[in-house]
Design a protein around this motif. Sequence first.
Motif, mmCIF file in Angstrom:
data_model
loop_
_atom_site.group_PDB
_atom_site.id
_atom_site.type_symbol
_atom_site.label_atom_id
_atom_site.label_comp_id
_atom_site.label_asym_id
_atom_site.label_seq_id
_atom_site.Cartn_x
_atom_site.Cartn_y
_atom_site.Cartn_z
ATOM 1 N N GLN A 15 -2.836 19.411 1.094
ATOM 2 C CA GLN A 15 -3.257 18.834 2.360
ATOM 3 C C GLN A 15 -3.260 19.895 3.446
ATOM 4 O O GLN A 15 -2.392 20.760 3.484
ATOM 5 C CB GLN A 15 -2.316 17.706 2.771
ATOM 6 C CG GLN A 15 -2.416 16.480 1.922
ATOM 7 C CD GLN A 15 -1.508 15.387 2.453
ATOM 8 O OE1 GLN A 15 -0.536 15.660 3.145
ATOM 9 N NE2 GLN A 15 -1.814 14.164 2.107
ATOM 10 N N SER A 16 -4.234 19.781 4.310
ATOM 11 C CA SER A 16 -4.271 20.705 5.436
ATOM 12 C C SER A 16 -3.231 20.272 6.460
ATOM 13 O O SER A 16 -2.714 19.160 6.432
ATOM 14 C CB SER A 16 -5.667 20.698 6.070
ATOM 15 O OG SER A 16 -5.915 19.453 6.684
ATOM 16 N N TYR A 18 -3.761 19.638 9.514
ATOM 17 C CA TYR A 18 -4.329 18.570 10.325
ATOM 18 C C TYR A 18 -4.175 17.220 9.631
ATOM 19 O O TYR A 18 -3.810 16.227 10.259
ATOM 20 C CB TYR A 18 -5.806 18.842 10.618
ATOM 21 C CG TYR A 18 -6.450 17.733 11.399
ATOM 22 C CD1 TYR A 18 -6.178 17.566 12.751
ATOM 23 C CD2 TYR A 18 -7.322 16.837 10.786
ATOM 24 C CE1 TYR A 18 -6.752 16.546 13.480
ATOM 25 C CE2 TYR A 18 -7.894 15.809 11.505
ATOM 26 C CZ TYR A 18 -7.616 15.676 12.851
ATOM 27 O OH TYR A 18 -8.177 14.660 13.562
ATOM 28 N N THR A 19 -4.429 17.161 8.332
ATOM 29 C CA THR A 19 -4.286 15.908 7.583
ATOM 30 C C THR A 19 -2.847 15.433 7.605
ATOM 31 O O THR A 19 -2.586 14.242 7.801
ATOM 32 C CB THR A 19 -4.764 16.099 6.137
ATOM 33 O OG1 THR A 19 -6.104 16.592 6.157
ATOM 34 C CG2 THR A 19 -4.715 14.805 5.369
ATOM 35 N N ARG A 20 -1.913 16.336 7.416
ATOM 36 C CA ARG A 20 -0.496 15.953 7.472
ATOM 37 C C ARG A 20 -0.127 15.431 8.857
ATOM 38 O O ARG A 20 0.620 14.467 8.995
ATOM 39 C CB ARG A 20 0.387 17.134 7.087
ATOM 40 C CG ARG A 20 0.412 17.407 5.596
ATOM 41 C CD ARG A 20 1.495 18.412 5.240
ATOM 42 N NE ARG A 20 1.386 19.682 5.946
ATOM 43 C CZ ARG A 20 0.646 20.717 5.552
ATOM 44 N NH1 ARG A 20 -0.035 20.646 4.426
ATOM 45 N NH2 ARG A 20 0.617 21.827 6.246
ATOM 46 N N HIS A 21 -0.678 16.071 9.891
ATOM 47 C CA HIS A 21 -0.413 15.635 11.264
ATOM 48 C C HIS A 21 -0.956 14.230 11.494
ATOM 49 O O HIS A 21 -0.268 13.386 12.082
ATOM 50 C CB HIS A 21 -1.040 16.611 12.257
ATOM 51 C CG HIS A 21 -1.037 16.120 13.673
ATOM 52 N ND1 HIS A 21 0.107 16.068 14.430
ATOM 53 C CD2 HIS A 21 -2.030 15.642 14.461
ATOM 54 C CE1 HIS A 21 -0.188 15.593 15.626
ATOM 55 N NE2 HIS A 21 -1.479 15.322 15.660
ATOM 56 N N VAL A 22 -2.181 13.950 11.058
ATOM 57 C CA VAL A 22 -2.787 12.628 11.245
ATOM 58 C C VAL A 22 -1.998 11.573 10.497
ATOM 59 O O VAL A 22 -1.700 10.503 11.036
ATOM 60 C CB VAL A 22 -4.267 12.637 10.801
ATOM 61 C CG1 VAL A 22 -4.820 11.220 10.715
ATOM 62 C CG2 VAL A 22 -5.094 13.486 11.747
ATOM 63 N N VAL A 23 -1.625 11.846 9.267
ATOM 64 C CA VAL A 23 -0.876 10.875 8.471
ATOM 65 C C VAL A 23 0.492 10.636 9.089
ATOM 66 O O VAL A 23 0.956 9.492 9.176
ATOM 67 C CB VAL A 23 -0.760 11.351 7.008
ATOM 68 C CG1 VAL A 23 0.224 10.498 6.236
ATOM 69 C CG2 VAL A 23 -2.124 11.337 6.356
#
Length: 80
Positions: A15-16, A18-23
């Motif tokens: 996961q990037s 950004y994806t970890r941040h959004v989740v």
Amino acid sequence: MKEVNMSAVTGHRTQSAYTRHVVRRWGDYFFVIPSLLFIFAFLIFPILYNIIISFQDVTIMNLHGEKNFVGLENYSKVID
């Protein structure tokens, strides 16, 4: 010795950031949204609809027809 990219070997994508941040930030909201939609659809919308209908001349015979605005006349009929 050559380094091997484990994500390519195992088939998993990493996961990037950004994806970890959004989740992490919005993940909890995704669990709450269905319950809020349910509350709106089965509680808030019918209450608001009935308040609007109470100011109109509505009978069983003209539910889908034109509804005339009568204001507080329906409430005065109930009080009398």
